[in-house]
Each structure stands twice: as C-alpha cells, then as structure tokens.
Design an enzyme around this catalytic site. Structure first.
Site, mmCIF file in Angstrom:
data_model
loop_
_atom_site.group_PDB
_atom_site.id
_atom_site.type_symbol
_atom_site.label_atom_id
_atom_site.label_comp_id
_atom_site.label_asym_id
_atom_site.label_seq_id
_atom_site.Cartn_x
_atom_site.Cartn_y
_atom_site.Cartn_z
ATOM 1 N N SER A 106 1.138 -1.276 0.009
ATOM 2 C CA SER A 106 0.143 0.090 0.130
ATOM 3 C C SER A 106 0.593 1.328 0.164
ATOM 4 O O SER A 106 1.969 1.582 -0.772
ATOM 5 C CB SER A 106 -1.212 0.533 1.440
ATOM 6 O OG SER A 106 -1.764 1.212 0.848
ATOM 7 N N HIS A 131 -2.598 -1.497 -3.592
ATOM 8 C CA HIS A 131 -4.043 -2.025 -4.571
ATOM 9 C C HIS A 131 -4.366 0.115 -4.396
ATOM 10 O O HIS A 131 -3.951 1.336 -4.063
ATOM 11 C CB HIS A 131 -4.526 -2.466 -2.794
ATOM 12 C CG HIS A 131 -4.063 -1.997 -2.066
ATOM 13 N ND1 HIS A 131 -4.788 -2.874 -1.132
ATOM 14 C CD2 HIS A 131 -4.023 -0.810 -1.419
ATOM 15 C CE1 HIS A 131 -4.309 -2.088 0.795
ATOM 16 N NE2 HIS A 131 -4.292 -0.859 0.158
#
Length: 202
Positions: A106, A131
């Site tokens: 992330s 993501h």
C-alpha cells in the site's frame, strides 16, 4: 509492536562508541541516522510520518549533496501521512534511495517507488503489494458523498504518480490496483517499482 513500544520495553540495542574524548552511547537508530539511514517500520501514520520527515530535513541540512538511504518494512497506512513523506522526499535536495526489507504494501510500496530512479532496491525475499486507496466515511449521506469524491480524486492522483514512477501505462496501474496486487522482488523490478534486487552488498 511499534518502535515506540519497543523503545518503552528497552529492546532497542545501544551502540557504544569510544574516542579520544571518551565514550558515547547511541540507540541503534540514532547511530544509523549518522550514516544517513532512515527506517520506516510498521504502519504509516502521522507519528511515523513526522519522524521520517524530520529526519529527511535534518539530513538535508547536514549535507544537501549526499544520498539518504530509506529502508522500508511497512504494511502501509494513512494516505495523508504517506503523502507528507512522499512530498518531502521530492522536495529535499539529496537523492533518497529506497530499499524494501521484508514487506512494502500500500503506502509502503508507494514510498518504495518514490525513491530516486535508479536507486530503488529490494532484498530478494521481500514482497511488495499495491492496491487502491481505502476509505471509511460515516455520517450524513451528503458528507459521505463528499468523502467519496475526495477518495476518488486521491485514487486518481496516486495512480498517476505510480504510473509516472514505474513507467507503466496509467490504465494498467488503474487495473492492477483495483484489488490487492502482490509482487515478488523480481516482479516488482519488472513492474518498475524497484530498479534492482540485491542479495549481497557489492
């Protein structure tokens, strides 16, 4: 367990240096900071971001022409905190070399890719995951709608930066970040998140 909690337990090793002027002890992170090494371990939040930003600014003031090494082992966290680190990395004069040790997911992966191109590294058994932005708004419907628009704008902003940092087409980045997208160190190199996978110091 956060670095602060570990420090509270007295588990951070101390390094003792001897010189002609006597003896001096440092915690290991302060000693490594003298070597221009910064760590991001654990969640990206306001506290960790403030510490990293302060260290980046301090090292720039010490020597604006010497590289800074930024080691990352983080599952990600706050977008606003991560963007504070990202913007500071781009703002300061020294090149910031990034290295994934363990896991960069992330915002951790985003900051890994934010290092100076040609100076982004990973250890061979590290994992990287990208993501889309996560959000959780509560309250009145109108407020939730406002937050949703902001999240979509942030998602677009981060996808554009990631496309620029990796050299991947924007549409591919959008598609790949729709869900959790895990990569090995070698796959991260092929994707453009890092420039080199290093097993040993040369």
């Amino acid at each position: 367990m956060s670095a602060q909690e570990i420090k509270g337990l007295g588990m951070i090793p101390m390094v003792i240096e001897q010189s002609g002027r006597g003896e001096r002890s440092y915690d290991i992170y302060s000693r490594l900071l003298k070597e221009r090494i910064i760590f991001l371990v654990g969640e990206v939040n306001d506290q960790t971001a403030n510490l990293v930003v302060a260290q980046l600014l301090f090292l720039e003031s010490e020597n604006p022409d010497k590289d800074i090494s930024f080691y990352i082992n983080s599952p990600g966290g706050s977008v606003s905190a991560g963007m504070a680190i990202y913007d500071t990395m781009q703002f300061i004069k020294p090149d910031v070399s990034t290295m994934c040790i363990g896991f960069a997911a992330s915002m951790g992966a985003f900051l890994l890719a934010a290092g100076e191109k040609g100076k982004r590294f990973s250890l061979p058994n590290s994992k990287i995951m990208i993501h889309q932005v996560l959000g959780g708004a509560r309250g009145q419907a109108t407020d939730i709608e406002i937050h949703a628009r902001d999240i979509l704008r942030t998602k677009d902003q981060m996808n554009r930066i990631l496309a620029e940092r990796t050299g991947q087409p924007l549409e591919k980045v959008k598609s790949d970040t729709e869900r959790d997208y895990f990569l090995t160190a070698d796959e991260a190199k092929d994707y453009g998140l890092v420039d080199q996978v290093i097993a040993k110091r040369s």
